[in-house]
Design a protein around this motif. Structure first.
Motif, PDB file in Angstrom:
ATOM      1  N   ASP A 369       1.026  -1.338   0.211  1.00  0.00           N
ATOM      2  CA  ASP A 369      -0.147   0.082   0.107  1.00  0.00           C
ATOM      3  C   ASP A 369       0.619   1.272   0.130  1.00  0.00           C
ATOM      4  O   ASP A 369       0.570   2.282  -0.473  1.00  0.00           O
ATOM      5  CB  ASP A 369      -0.917   0.092   1.191  1.00  0.00           C
ATOM      6  N   TYR A 370       2.088   1.224   0.806  1.00  0.00           N
ATOM      7  CA  TYR A 370       2.800   2.473   0.805  1.00  0.00           C
ATOM      8  C   TYR A 370       4.155   1.919   0.531  1.00  0.00           C
ATOM      9  O   TYR A 370       5.100   2.043   1.335  1.00  0.00           O
ATOM     10  CB  TYR A 370       2.799   3.255   2.086  1.00  0.00           C
ATOM     11  N   PRO A 371       4.514   1.719  -0.907  1.00  0.00           N
ATOM     12  CA  PRO A 371       5.995   1.117  -1.164  1.00  0.00           C
ATOM     13  C   PRO A 371       7.108   1.918  -0.485  1.00  0.00           C
ATOM     14  O   PRO A 371       8.191   1.646   0.097  1.00  0.00           O
ATOM     15  CB  PRO A 371       5.990   0.830  -2.431  1.00  0.00           C
ATOM     16  N   LEU A 372       6.973   3.078  -0.932  1.00  0.00           N
ATOM     17  CA  LEU A 372       8.171   4.079  -0.652  1.00  0.00           C
ATOM     18  C   LEU A 372       8.485   4.243   0.763  1.00  0.00           C
ATOM     19  O   LEU A 372       9.655   4.029   1.488  1.00  0.00           O
ATOM     20  CB  LEU A 372       8.035   5.318  -1.379  1.00  0.00           C
ATOM     21  N   SER A 373       7.498   4.645   1.486  1.00  0.00           N
ATOM     22  CA  SER A 373       7.523   4.852   2.799  1.00  0.00           C
ATOM     23  C   SER A 373       7.932   3.613   3.499  1.00  0.00           C
ATOM     24  O   SER A 373       8.808   3.523   4.464  1.00  0.00           O
ATOM     25  CB  SER A 373       6.284   5.545   3.417  1.00  0.00           C
ATOM     26  N   SER A 374       7.260   2.562   3.331  1.00  0.00           N
ATOM     27  CA  SER A 374       7.621   1.279   3.864  1.00  0.00           C
ATOM     28  C   SER A 374       9.068   0.790   3.823  1.00  0.00           C
ATOM     29  O   SER A 374       9.880   0.373   4.595  1.00  0.00           O
ATOM     30  CB  SER A 374       6.695   0.137   3.399  1.00  0.00           C
ATOM     31  N   LEU A 375       9.461   1.010   2.441  1.00  0.00           N
ATOM     32  CA  LEU A 375      10.860   0.780   2.151  1.00  0.00           C
ATOM     33  C   LEU A 375      11.952   1.686   3.227  1.00  0.00           C
ATOM     34  O   LEU A 375      12.780   1.108   3.767  1.00  0.00           O
ATOM     35  CB  LEU A 375      11.385   1.041   0.706  1.00  0.00           C
ATOM     36  N   TRP A 376      11.449   3.063   3.160  1.00  0.00           N
ATOM     37  CA  TRP A 376      12.170   3.969   3.968  1.00  0.00           C
ATOM     38  C   TRP A 376      12.350   3.447   5.432  1.00  0.00           C
ATOM     39  O   TRP A 376      13.261   3.366   5.946  1.00  0.00           O
ATOM     40  CB  TRP A 376      11.900   5.372   3.745  1.00  0.00           C
ATOM     41  N   ALA A 418      12.020   6.988 -10.889  1.00  0.00           N
ATOM     42  CA  ALA A 418      10.914   7.816 -11.184  1.00  0.00           C
ATOM     43  C   ALA A 418      10.049   7.544 -12.696  1.00  0.00           C
ATOM     44  O   ALA A 418       8.993   7.421 -12.733  1.00  0.00           O
ATOM     45  CB  ALA A 418      11.549   9.285 -11.377  1.00  0.00           C
ATOM     46  N   GLY A 419      11.019   6.983 -13.601  1.00  0.00           N
ATOM     47  CA  GLY A 419      10.255   6.657 -14.840  1.00  0.00           C
ATOM     48  C   GLY A 419       9.600   5.293 -14.822  1.00  0.00           C
ATOM     49  O   GLY A 419       8.373   5.499 -15.162  1.00  0.00           O
ATOM     50  N   PRO A 442       4.214  13.111  -7.025  1.00  0.00           N
ATOM     51  CA  PRO A 442       5.158  14.046  -6.452  1.00  0.00           C
ATOM     52  C   PRO A 442       5.994  13.268  -5.421  1.00  0.00           C
ATOM     53  O   PRO A 442       7.008  13.875  -5.129  1.00  0.00           O
ATOM     54  CB  PRO A 442       4.014  15.043  -5.602  1.00  0.00           C
ATOM     55  N   CYS A 443       5.780  12.205  -5.338  1.00  0.00           N
ATOM     56  CA  CYS A 443       6.656  11.466  -4.345  1.00  0.00           C
ATOM     57  C   CYS A 443       8.069  11.256  -4.979  1.00  0.00           C
ATOM     58  O   CYS A 443       9.057  11.257  -4.071  1.00  0.00           O
ATOM     59  CB  CYS A 443       6.220   9.768  -4.101  1.00  0.00           C
ATOM     60  N   SER A 444       8.204  11.018  -6.120  1.00  0.00           N
ATOM     61  CA  SER A 444       9.325  10.791  -6.709  1.00  0.00           C
ATOM     62  C   SER A 444      10.222  12.250  -6.830  1.00  0.00           C
ATOM     63  O   SER A 444      11.440  12.501  -6.812  1.00  0.00           O
ATOM     64  CB  SER A 444       9.227  10.434  -8.310  1.00  0.00           C
ATOM     65  N   ARG A 445       9.516  13.364  -6.813  1.00  0.00           N
ATOM     66  CA  ARG A 445      10.223  14.613  -6.777  1.00  0.00           C
ATOM     67  C   ARG A 445      10.862  14.958  -5.307  1.00  0.00           C
ATOM     68  O   ARG A 445      11.980  15.310  -5.382  1.00  0.00           O
ATOM     69  CB  ARG A 445       9.199  15.810  -7.153  1.00  0.00           C
ATOM     70  N   TRP A 446      10.176  14.574  -4.230  1.00  0.00           N
ATOM     71  CA  TRP A 446      10.858  14.905  -3.041  1.00  0.00           C
ATOM     72  C   TRP A 446      11.180  13.661  -2.277  1.00  0.00           C
ATOM     73  O   TRP A 446      12.259  13.652  -1.545  1.00  0.00           O
ATOM     74  CB  TRP A 446       9.895  15.938  -2.268  1.00  0.00           C
ATOM     75  N   ALA A 447      10.333  12.619  -2.300  1.00  0.00           N
ATOM     76  CA  ALA A 447      10.554  11.463  -1.309  1.00  0.00           C
ATOM     77  C   ALA A 447      11.751  10.790  -1.734  1.00  0.00           C
ATOM     78  O   ALA A 447      12.421  10.248  -0.758  1.00  0.00           O
ATOM     79  CB  ALA A 447       9.332  10.609  -1.407  1.00  0.00           C
ATOM     80  N   PRO A 449      14.493  11.493  -3.582  1.00  0.00           N
ATOM     81  CA  PRO A 449      15.848  12.186  -3.035  1.00  0.00           C
ATOM     82  C   PRO A 449      16.043  12.258  -1.529  1.00  0.00           C
ATOM     83  O   PRO A 449      17.167  12.023  -1.145  1.00  0.00           O
ATOM     84  CB  PRO A 449      15.736  13.553  -3.852  1.00  0.00           C
ATOM     85  N   ALA A 450      14.854  12.320  -0.990  1.00  0.00           N
ATOM     86  CA  ALA A 450      14.995  12.529   0.602  1.00  0.00           C
ATOM     87  C   ALA A 450      15.308  11.170   0.975  1.00  0.00           C
ATOM     88  O   ALA A 450      16.209  11.180   2.111  1.00  0.00           O
ATOM     89  CB  ALA A 450      13.497  12.804   1.275  1.00  0.00           C
ATOM     90  N   LEU A 451      15.156  10.103   0.612  1.00  0.00           N
ATOM     91  CA  LEU A 451      15.383   8.752   0.957  1.00  0.00           C
ATOM     92  C   LEU A 451      17.021   8.479   0.537  1.00  0.00           C
ATOM     93  O   LEU A 451      17.403   7.966   1.557  1.00  0.00           O
ATOM     94  CB  LEU A 451      14.659   7.708   0.085  1.00  0.00           C
ATOM     95  N   TYR A 452      17.297   8.941  -0.321  1.00  0.00           N
ATOM     96  CA  TYR A 452      18.907   8.717  -0.793  1.00  0.00           C
ATOM     97  C   TYR A 452      19.602   9.695   0.322  1.00  0.00           C
ATOM     98  O   TYR A 452      20.619   9.242   0.719  1.00  0.00           O
ATOM     99  CB  TYR A 452      19.036   9.183  -2.082  1.00  0.00           C
ATOM    100  N   LEU A 453      19.207  10.843   0.463  1.00  0.00           N
ATOM    101  CA  LEU A 453      19.933  11.652   1.469  1.00  0.00           C
ATOM    102  C   LEU A 453      19.914  11.032   2.818  1.00  0.00           C
ATOM    103  O   LEU A 453      20.942  11.053   3.447  1.00  0.00           O
ATOM    104  CB  LEU A 453      19.142  13.146   1.560  1.00  0.00           C
ATOM    105  N   SER A 454      18.847  10.363   3.125  1.00  0.00           N
ATOM    106  CA  SER A 454      18.733   9.877   4.499  1.00  0.00           C
ATOM    107  C   SER A 454      19.778   8.853   4.591  1.00  0.00           C
ATOM    108  O   SER A 454      20.398   8.526   5.596  1.00  0.00           O
ATOM    109  CB  SER A 454      17.341   9.494   4.661  1.00  0.00           C
ATOM    110  N   LEU A 455      19.902   7.806   3.453  1.00  0.00           N
ATOM    111  CA  LEU A 455      20.873   6.822   3.375  1.00  0.00           C
ATOM    112  C   LEU A 455      22.133   7.164   3.584  1.00  0.00           C
ATOM    113  O   LEU A 455      23.017   6.709   4.063  1.00  0.00           O
ATOM    114  CB  LEU A 455      20.464   5.905   2.190  1.00  0.00           C
TER     115      LEU A 455
END
Lengths: 512, 506
Positions: A369-376, A418-419, A442-447, A449-455
């Motif tokens: 349901d929430y792939p990106l936030s779950s992965l993060w 993103a693609g 919009p997730c790809s635009r900020w989320a 990069p934020a994930l990469y930054l966090s890592l």
């Protein structure tokens, strides 16, 4: 039950077996690496604790397992988990005695670290995962009743999650059993088998008392489901069935200890040791982070601190669980599990960094349901345990499993590309309504990069922890920094998942 | 990011986790070579013998070790001391393991080039590129041999694939160059040279006009080819020729004092010969006939030893050469008759590797990987070859299991072989019609043999008696599979295959 599920899954898709096999292979590979307390007398670590419990349960009568006697020194890794762990240790001890009696020789086997014994111990964790966690993960994935791709993805996320791999097969613990039973309970509830779910969760609770973090959501869900029945008779009947299943399970597990009230009291004293402090090592929760600027432990008594923890935890538990009680859907159950576990982690008393696993598993279950936030969240939860993993010499294993997990999940779902995100149809949760047309993302635009930054932040912290020694004034600088950094993440996720559960986001703001 | 790189990262992560795993004596072999090439001058490389693991690969591999040794100094200079036998500090282990993982990058390059020759669509996760990458970079055999047992086969097979990829695009000289380099890194690839010879001769050095049969030599091409090949050989051997060390080199590279069979009995045709001899001895004893010599000793000991046959005639190296050459002939003839057919070329390569594996002198069971890994390229294009690949790779992986000595690696042996077979079964193209009962029965038997070898023998309480039995059973059973695949490939090659992919000849 488990065998039936496995057979059904096998008929469906052999790729499930491949994913499970890969999970087993990674578990075996991680087990090649050091365990906690390796070559560190006199106390060693969790590995020695588990071995010691096999020794104690094998050699001493049941009445003495939780009692301080001359043969059972509770200060040297006394049993502090509920009876099911003790029975598991007893079983392993019996097998150990058959393989080589010196593994469980009373007193003489303390600090044993021979290659054969290590092989045996690692094998017990592997077998425990094979029998409990892996089938439970499969059952849950299938119980979601989604497409094959989603089932495979959820299964992969559950089975490859690095945090559990590193703690169970690296550091050495049996979280796979209690978490597996919890996942199985959730799977049962997804399939409307409420009594079974209640029994399974009771088993999980009786394996590790930390599962209390999940108790309130299960309770509210089951109660809510009962209240939702069409007639009063049905409600009462359901309640009675669930109650009976729970009481029966508890009774069976505690039976030998209920014979004598003293025994039960002794177990209780070991399970909830309130004479310990607010937190031991640095942990990424609210109180430890607060203590950096405001020395909580020094300025307040233990009783005051305990009541502070109780009140904040209770306060933050209420919203999510009341919502679940009012609207007992499986989706809400998973969100409440996550939110409750996170609440306990952030605000409770005597929290260990490993307790984040209790929040991570529900997040993994919510991956479709929430792939990106779950992965993060899964990555942050793993890396928040860096101080512990570095102490165990598990840096290589951490890097390898974390990178593997990220790349594998990304290959399977395109969650970071993103693609590909724009091209593939979005997984929608049942809470948000669909509104036609290709979704703007919009997730790809900020989320992303934020994930990469966090890592990157975590990578920098790990690198400095290993190469640079801390200044003399702050010998704990690196663990503290990792804890603070992780706390920032967890606080953010706490807010985010609450907002999701309360449907704060409408279609304009896409959840990721 | 190209999906092949993601597969490379995934497999590398798994290989990183395997750093603490079991290491064989090959680890010390390579450490010794690092020390020799780093600390000793060139003239002593092939004469040095402080350690029993003398340098027995051709010079270009020695230069490779020399380059690695420059980096080794940053990890632990003590590993570069020649006298420091069996030195294995944590830094040494980390360094050497990392070199194997890094050298798999060459395999990645080879796979990438070959992936363009494999047709087909598919989603991101199931595209032919990803499937090929998973079957080669994640090959159970390569992981077991390279990253646990310890060797550099990934690097070498990568060079082979690069050479093949160039051949498919008609770049004959580049292909020959890479193959010659490969030959000068590990001379076992000499067994593949006949295929190269025939193919280059037929397609580059001569032309046969359509409809005719008389070959017309292309002198310019031949000269260029000769220059490339001789040039590489020259670069490699000249320093040693100048020192007059060529005979010494030859004696190191071709040690024929070793026996017909390596200690673990690679699953080839000599297994049956050995077995027949043993049975003959057994039968002779029963009949009261006297048996000469000490040949009654077990041949599955674990050491490299000369194998003496008691009753059947002894086999000499020359005989094995002749037999291997004879076995290869049909493949080479077929290759000649299919000009500019890259798939036929690869098929011939694989077949040469199999022939030499089945009939060669002192064959290591690891040599089967030379046939299995390149076959994946063919397997991705046709159903029958996919089925062949599945059986061959499964038998090969089970036969490689005993290399991982000791109980700790037991789960890995079963999981790696099983996962590879399972993945191949669902990722490769399906052949028409279901597999025969013999096929599935054999595969089931393979699983049983693998489990028996790992734990069954001990579980049955036979640990003390007949300790050679699991190895014998494994060798025999896998040999049956390999021989059947060899014959099936010939059948396929000679009678079934229509035109393959044509090379764009420039």
């Amino acid at each position: 039950m488990v065998i039936i599920a496995v057979q059904r899954a096998l008929k469906m898709d052999s790729r499930y077996l491949l994913v499970l096999g890969l999970g087993l292979l990674l578990r075996w590979a991680v087990s090649l690496h050091p365990h906690s307390g390796q070559r560190k007398p006199p106390m060693f670590g969790d590995y020695e604790a588990q071995r010691h419990w096999m020794e104690v349960t094998h050699n001493l009568p049941l009445a003495d397992w939780y009692r301080n006697t001359t043969d059972n020194d509770l200060l040297y890794w006394g049993l502090d988990y509920p009876p099911l762990t003790a029975y598991h240790s007893y079983l392993c001890g019996a097998v150990a005695a058959r393989v080589d009696p010196s593994f469980v020789a009373l007193h003489a086997s303390r600090g044993l670290e021979t290659p054969e014994h290590r092989l045996f111990m690692r094998a017990t964790v592997l077998v425990a995962d094979l029998l409990v966690f892996l089938p439970a993960a499969l059952w849950f994935a299938v119980a979601l009743r989604r497409s094959r791709a989603v089932t495979l993805t959820v299964l992969a996320v559950l089975v490859l999650y690095p945090g559990l791999l590193l703690i169970d097969h690296g550091h050495f613990q049996y979280n796979g059993v209690s978490l597996g039973l919890m996942v199985a309970a959730a799977a049962a509830l997804l399939g409307r088998r409420d009594a079974t779910g209640a029994a399974l969760f009771s088993l999980a609770l009786n394996y590790k008392q930390m599962e209390l973090y999940h108790a309130l959501p299960f309770f509210c869900y089951l109660l809510g489901t009962c209240l939702r029945q069409r007639t009063w008779a049905a409600s009462v009947g359901k309640l009675a069935k669930i109650g009976a299943a729970t009481v029966l399970t508890f009774g069976l597990v505690w039976l030998p200890f209920l014979v004598d009230a003293q025994r039960a009291v002794e177990v209780g004293a070991r399970l909830f040791p309130f004479n310990r402090g607010l937190f031991e090592d640095k942990v990424a929760n609210f109180w430890c982070s607060l203590s950096v600027v405001y020395k909580v432990k020094q300025l307040h008594s233990v009783a005051a601190i305990a009541s502070m923890c109780l009140s904040t935890t209770a306060l933050f538990l209420l919203p999510t669980n009341l919502l679940l009680l009012a609207d007992p859907t499986p989706h809400n159950l998973l969100l409440s599990l996550l939110n409750s576990a996170l609440t306990f982690f952030l605000f409770s008393f005597q929290v260990h960094e490993k307790s984040i696993l209790l929040a991570a598993l529900p997040a993994a279950m919510l991956f479709p349901d929430y792939p990106l936030s779950s992965l993060w969240f899964l990555l942050a939860s793993t890396l928040s345990m860096l101080p512990l993993l570095l102490k165990d010499d598990l840096l290589l294993a951490t890097v390898a499993t974390t990178v593997f997990f990220t790349v594998a999940v990304n290959m399977a779902t395109g969650v970071l590309d993103a693609g590909r995100r724009a091209a593939a149809p979005k997984q929608r949760s049942r809470l948000t309504t669909t509104s036609g047309g290709p979704p703007a993302d919009p997730c790809s635009r900020w989320a992303v990069p934020a994930l990469y930054l966090s890592l990157t932040g975590y990578a920098v912290l790990a690198l400095t922890s290993v190469t640079v020694s801390p200044p003399e004034r702050y010998p704990d600088l690196w663990p503290v920094l990792v804890s603070l950094y992780s706390f920032a993440h967890f606080a953010g996720f706490f807010l985010y998942y609450h907002l999701i559960q309360f449907q704060f986001f409408d279609e304009k703001f896409k959840v990721c | 990011m190209d999906s092949i790189y993601e597969v490379f990262i995934l497999t590398s992560c798994l290989k990183l986790l395997l750093i603490p795993a079991y290491r064989s004596t090959d680890f010390e072999v390579h450490r010794n070579w690092l020390a020799i090439t780093h600390s000793l001058p060139l003239e002593q490389w092939y004469t040095e013998s402080t350690s029993e693991w003398t340098l027995d690969y051709p010079p270009l591999f020695a230069w490779f070790e020399y380059c690695l040794s420059q980096l080794a100094a940053f990890f632990d200079p003590r590993m570069l001391e020649v006298q420091n036998l069996n030195y294995a500090s944590p830094a040494t282990i980390l360094f050497q393991r990392l070199t194997v993982i890094a050298s798999d990058f060459v395999l990645l390059v080879g796979v990438k080039k070959c992936a363009d020759t494999v047709p087909g669509q598919g989603t991101y996760l199931t595209s032919p590129r990803v499937r090929l990458a998973a079957l080669t970079l994640g090959s159970a055999g390569l992981i077991m041999v390279d990253h646990i047992h310890f060797q550099y086969n990934g690097l070498l097979i990568g060079l082979l694939l690069i050479s093949y990829a160039h051949m498919t695009q008609g770049r004959f000289l580049k292909s020959a160059f890479f193959f010659t380099v490969l030959l000068n890194m590990k001379h076992i690839f000499l067994y593949l040279a006949p295929a190269y010879f025939v193919f280059l001769l037929r397609n580059y050095c001569v032309t046969i006009p359509a409809g005719g049969w008389l070959p017309r030599p292309q002198l310019a091409n031949t000269a260029k080819l000769g220059l490339v090949v001789l040039g590489v050989f020259g670069l490699s051997l000249a320093p040693f020729a100048a020192l007059g060390q060529l005979p010494q080199l030859v004696s190191r590279l071709f040690p024929f004092k070793r026996g017909l069979c390596h200690a673990y009995w690679a699953p080839n045709l000599w297994v049956f010969y050995n077995l027949a001899d043993k049975l003959a001895v057994f039968g002779a004893r029963r009949l009261g006939v006297s048996v000469p010599g000490s040949a009654a000793a077990s041949m599955t000991g674990g050491l490299v030893q000369d194998v003496e046959h008691a009753l059947l005639p002894a086999v000499r190296p020359a005989a094995t050469f002749a037999l291997s050459a004879a076995a290869m002939l049909p493949a080479l003839v077929t290759l000649w008759r299919r000009p500019a057919d890259a798939a036929a070329f690869l098929r011939a390569l694989v077949q040469c590797a199999l022939c030499s594996f089945l009939l060669g002198w002192h064959v290591h069971e690891k040599a089967v990987l030379l046939a299995v890994v390149p076959l994946a390229v063919l397997a991705l294009r046709s159903g029958p070859e996919a089925r062949l690949y599945l059986l061959l790779s499964a038998a090969a992986h089970v036969s490689l299991g005993p290399l991982l000595f000791g109980g700790r690696e037991a789960p890995a042996r079963l999981l790696l072989a099983g996962l590879h077979a399972g993945y191949a079964a669902q990722a490769l193209p399906a052949a028409a019609g279901p597999p025969s009962r013999a096929y599935t029965g054999y595969l089931a038997g393979l699983a049983a043999v693998a489990v028996y070898d790992v734990i069954g023998h001990r579980a049955l309480g036979l640990d003390g008696r007949w300790p050679f039995l699991p190895l014998l059973v494994t060798s025999l059973y896998c040999a049956v599979g390999v021989v059947c695949c060899w014959l099936a490939l010939y059948w396929h090659m000679l009678f079934r295959v229509e035109g393959g992919q044509k090379i764009k000849v420039r």
